[in-house]
Design a protein around this motif. Structure first.
Motif, PDB file in Angstrom:
ATOM      1  N   PRO A   1       0.862  -1.452   0.047  1.00 57.30           N
ATOM      2  CA  PRO A   1       0.047   0.048  -0.011  1.00 57.30           C
ATOM      3  C   PRO A   1       0.937   1.303  -0.081  1.00 57.30           C
ATOM      4  N   TYR A   2       0.295   2.456  -0.437  1.00 63.74           N
ATOM      5  CA  TYR A   2       1.153   3.706  -0.413  1.00 63.74           C
ATOM      6  C   TYR A   2       1.257   4.202   1.084  1.00 63.74           C
ATOM      7  N   GLY A   3       0.208   3.738   2.076  1.00 59.34           N
ATOM      8  CA  GLY A   3       0.355   4.098   3.298  1.00 59.34           C
ATOM      9  C   GLY A   3      -0.362   3.291   4.176  1.00 59.34           C
ATOM     10  N   LYS A   4      -0.068   2.989   5.540  1.00 54.78           N
ATOM     11  CA  LYS A   4      -0.574   2.203   6.344  1.00 54.78           C
ATOM     12  C   LYS A   4      -0.161   2.420   7.815  1.00 54.78           C
ATOM     13  N   GLN A   5      -1.265   2.287   8.714  1.00 53.44           N
ATOM     14  CA  GLN A   5      -1.019   2.527  10.140  1.00 53.44           C
ATOM     15  C   GLN A   5      -0.001   1.592  10.818  1.00 53.44           C
ATOM     16  N   ASN A   6       0.575   1.930  11.877  1.00 58.82           N
ATOM     17  CA  ASN A   6       1.402   0.940  12.732  1.00 58.82           C
ATOM     18  C   ASN A   6       0.750   0.831  14.169  1.00 58.82           C
ATOM     19  N   ILE A   7       0.179  -0.186  14.608  1.00 63.29           N
ATOM     20  CA  ILE A   7      -0.606  -0.482  15.671  1.00 63.29           C
ATOM     21  C   ILE A   7       0.231  -1.654  16.532  1.00 63.29           C
ATOM     22  N   CYS A   8       0.325  -1.104  17.771  1.00 59.75           N
ATOM     23  CA  CYS A   8       1.248  -2.033  18.568  1.00 59.75           C
ATOM     24  C   CYS A   8       0.248  -2.477  19.827  1.00 59.75           C
ATOM     25  N   LYS A   9       1.104  -3.420  20.265  1.00 59.15           N
ATOM     26  CA  LYS A   9       0.301  -3.844  21.652  1.00 59.15           C
ATOM     27  C   LYS A   9      -0.072  -3.054  22.559  1.00 59.15           C
ATOM     28  N   GLU A  10       0.616  -1.994  22.897  1.00 55.23           N
ATOM     29  CA  GLU A  10       0.504  -0.914  23.906  1.00 55.23           C
ATOM     30  C   GLU A  10      -0.983  -0.113  23.413  1.00 55.23           C
ATOM     31  N   ASP A  11      -0.897   0.165  22.050  1.00 58.37           N
ATOM     32  CA  ASP A  11      -1.992   0.812  21.556  1.00 58.37           C
ATOM     33  C   ASP A  11      -3.321   0.134  21.743  1.00 58.37           C
ATOM     34  N   VAL A  12      -3.165  -1.065  21.607  1.00 56.11           N
ATOM     35  CA  VAL A  12      -4.691  -1.976  21.797  1.00 56.11           C
ATOM     36  C   VAL A  12      -4.833  -2.019  23.169  1.00 56.11           C
ATOM     37  N   GLU A  13      -3.977  -2.130  24.052  1.00 58.52           N
ATOM     38  CA  GLU A  13      -4.237  -2.320  25.584  1.00 58.52           C
ATOM     39  C   GLU A  13      -4.733  -1.045  26.061  1.00 58.52           C
ATOM     40  N   ALA A  14      -4.237   0.286  25.286  1.00 60.05           N
ATOM     41  CA  ALA A  14      -5.043   1.450  25.908  1.00 60.05           C
ATOM     42  C   ALA A  14      -6.365   1.677  25.422  1.00 60.05           C
ATOM     43  N   VAL A  15      -6.569   1.279  23.996  1.00 62.24           N
ATOM     44  CA  VAL A  15      -8.133   1.012  23.561  1.00 62.24           C
ATOM     45  C   VAL A  15      -9.174   0.154  24.484  1.00 62.24           C
ATOM     46  N   LEU A  16      -8.529  -1.017  24.687  1.00 59.85           N
ATOM     47  CA  LEU A  16      -9.244  -1.827  25.632  1.00 59.85           C
ATOM     48  C   LEU A  16      -9.747  -1.144  27.429  1.00 59.85           C
ATOM     49  N   ASP A  17      -8.385  -0.567  27.771  1.00 59.95           N
ATOM     50  CA  ASP A  17      -8.590   0.110  28.926  1.00 59.95           C
ATOM     51  C   ASP A  17      -9.905   1.167  28.839  1.00 59.95           C
ATOM     52  N   VAL A  18     -10.044   1.661  27.643  1.00 59.75           N
ATOM     53  CA  VAL A  18     -11.031   2.796  27.647  1.00 59.75           C
ATOM     54  C   VAL A  18     -12.467   2.038  27.826  1.00 59.75           C
ATOM     55  N   LEU A  19     -12.429   0.909  26.757  1.00 63.24           N
ATOM     56  CA  LEU A  19     -13.660   0.097  26.731  1.00 63.24           C
ATOM     57  C   LEU A  19     -14.049  -0.577  28.105  1.00 63.24           C
ATOM     58  N   HIS A  20     -13.048  -0.829  29.048  1.00 63.93           N
ATOM     59  CA  HIS A  20     -13.500  -1.177  30.127  1.00 63.93           C
ATOM     60  C   HIS A  20     -13.947  -0.091  31.314  1.00 63.93           C
ATOM     61  N   SER A  21     -13.678   0.964  30.802  1.00 64.46           N
ATOM     62  CA  SER A  21     -13.883   2.125  31.758  1.00 64.46           C
ATOM     63  C   SER A  21     -15.218   2.712  31.873  1.00 64.46           C
ATOM     64  N   ASP A  22     -15.278   3.736  32.621  1.00 64.95           N
ATOM     65  CA  ASP A  22     -16.669   4.469  32.708  1.00 64.95           C
ATOM     66  C   ASP A  22     -17.052   5.439  31.554  1.00 64.95           C
ATOM     67  N   PHE A  23     -16.089   5.698  30.802  1.00 67.58           N
ATOM     68  CA  PHE A  23     -16.159   6.888  29.627  1.00 67.58           C
ATOM     69  C   PHE A  23     -15.905   6.265  28.532  1.00 67.58           C
ATOM     70  N   LEU A  24     -16.671   6.330  27.440  1.00 68.80           N
ATOM     71  CA  LEU A  24     -16.350   6.092  25.982  1.00 68.80           C
ATOM     72  C   LEU A  24     -16.254   7.405  25.333  1.00 68.80           C
ATOM     73  N   THR A  25     -17.112   8.426  25.874  1.00 64.65           N
ATOM     74  CA  THR A  25     -16.968   9.666  25.056  1.00 64.65           C
ATOM     75  C   THR A  25     -16.861  10.609  26.227  1.00 64.65           C
ATOM     76  N   GLN A  26     -16.324  11.909  26.102  1.00 60.16           N
ATOM     77  CA  GLN A  26     -16.270  13.208  27.039  1.00 60.16           C
ATOM     78  C   GLN A  26     -15.868  12.660  28.392  1.00 60.16           C
ATOM     79  N   GLY A  27     -14.707  11.931  28.427  1.00 61.37           N
ATOM     80  CA  GLY A  27     -14.013  11.548  29.754  1.00 61.37           C
ATOM     81  C   GLY A  27     -12.868  12.400  29.706  1.00 61.37           C
ATOM     82  N   PRO A  28     -11.724  11.723  30.550  1.00 58.26           N
ATOM     83  CA  PRO A  28     -10.439  12.287  30.917  1.00 58.26           C
ATOM     84  C   PRO A  28      -9.667  12.115  29.559  1.00 58.26           C
TER      85      PRO A  28
END
Length: 396
Positions: free
Chosen positions: A11-38
């Motif tokens: 491809p001409y361009g492509k994102q780089n997603i690492c384990k820490e990125d995934v863990e950060a997203v999962l932490d939010v999914l398990h938190s109290d806020f999905l929008t308008q949080g900290p």
């Protein structure tokens, strides 16, 4: 890193997603806020700190950031915004969203950015005709900053606002200072689309050193609604009370996006360093071919979002379309950035036509964007170069 199969499409361009990125997203999914949080204000503060700006306003796209920036600066009917014709259409469309008009300034033949000399000439003429722009939007094309000092000096002389379109330029620097500090502009906007330098999946941000502009953009990104009693026109009925004090939009960034952006920002320097290494390698490997390679001005350190080559058409027998299609057929996912905005049907209907911005149109006839992203393996980069060399040496 294991090299991908030589038969795969690059491809001409492509994102780089690492384990820490995934863990950060999962932490939010398990938190109290999905929008308008900290996480959103944390990301805003982190981005502003990296760039050296006072305020950050995160939104759902760079297009939204451009729109809010124009509104915050008071752009409206009867006003005009000028930008480069070699950009994504959003850099111009943001003016139309506000009911304003659009015009363009031709590009510099060396950098392919908005040309300060062409801008000065156009401003001199516009002043005589009482048609000066309210806003100029220099676009840091491919990640290389425009000559912001020159453009800023013209703004002082002619009285226009400046919005830096740095959608390509996260991590770039101008005169040894990070793009986004707004030293030479009122507002700078960034994009976090997956192919950009860092990603939040979709998302954007506006940076500014003016508190009033930041507050205005923050209000408008969320329907124009406030819960701040100091901004209300009448006393609140109770703790649940809010007021809509302006016509705003739903341009908010989510906590999920912000969490990803925070982690991506940790690797900004590494991403940009890899892109610069790959750019230098392309320069070395392509130097013998009938191509014009990208030039970077000495005042700038580009983020190298894109690596664009220009065909020296007088030295080859194939058309640009021939070369482009042959590369795609070989699994090289080339692209084209950009079709000049003034030639789009929407803008033709406003009276624009070919011949108005000759440097931009000349650029368009020759340009091809080659693959460039942090995970591009040298084996695949060699393949891009070898396939391109073979195509250019072939007869029709």
């Amino acid at each position: 890193m294991t090299p991908p199969s030589p038969l795969s499409t690059i491809p001409y361009g492509k994102q780089n997603i690492c384990k820490e990125d995934v863990e950060a997203v999962l932490d939010v999914l398990h938190s109290d806020f999905l929008t308008q949080g900290p996480k959103v204000p944390e990301f805003e503060h982190a981005m502003a700190t990296v760039c050296g700006a006072a305020h950050g306003v995160a939104v759902n796209s760079a297009t939204s950031a451009l729109h809010l920036a124009c509104l915050a600066l008071g752009l409206g009917p009867g006003d005009t915004l000028w930008t480069s014709p070699i950009t994504f259409v959003a850099s111009a469309n943001c003016a139309l969203y506000c009911g304003a008009s659009v015009d363009f300034v031709d590009i510099d033949p060396a950098t392919w950015n908005l040309c300060p000399k062409a801008l000065a000439t156009k401003l001199e003429k516009a002043e005589k005709e009482n048609q000066l722009p309210k806003i100029v939007v220099p676009v840091h094309f491919c990640g290389q900053p425009c000559d912001m000092a020159a453009i800023h000096q013209l703004s002082l002389q002619y009285g226009f606002f400046i919005i830096e379109d740095a959608a390509h330029a996260t991590g770039a620097s101008y005169r040894k200072e990070t793009v986004g500090n707004c030293r030479f502009s009122d507002i700078t906007i960034f994009s976090f689309h997956p192919v950009k330098i860092i990603t939040t999946a979709e998302g954007g941000m506006a940076l500014t050193n003016h508190q009033d502009l930041a507050e205005r953009m923050a209000l408008l990104r969320s329907h124009g609604i406030t819960r701040d009693e100091k901004e209300m026109t009448q006393p609140p009925d109770g703790p649940w009370y809010y007021q809509q004090i302006a016509l705003g939009f739903n341009y908010r960034m989510t906590e999920i996006q912000a969490a990803l952006g925070i982690r991506q920002l940790d690797r900004l320097d590494a991403f940009v360093a890899k892109r610069r290494m790959l750019r230098q390698r392309y320069d070395n490997l392509l130097s013998h071919l009938p191509l014009r390679l990208p030039f970077c001005h000495g005042d700038c350190d580009s983020a190298w979002h894109l690596y664009v080559i220009r065909l020296q058409r007088e030295r080859i027998t194939k058309t640009r379309k021939d070369v482009f299609e042959a590369l795609r057929k070989e699994g090289i996912g080339v692209n084209l950035h950009y079709i000049p905005v003034h030639t789009q049907p929407c803008y033709r209907a406003m009276g624009f036509r070919e011949g108005l911005f000759p440097e931009a149109e000349r650029y368009y006839q020759e340009a091809i964007t080659l693959p460039l992203f942090p995970d591009l393996h040298e084996t695949d980069q060699n393949r891009v170069v070898n396939v391109l060399a073979r195509i250019l040496k072939q007869t029709p």
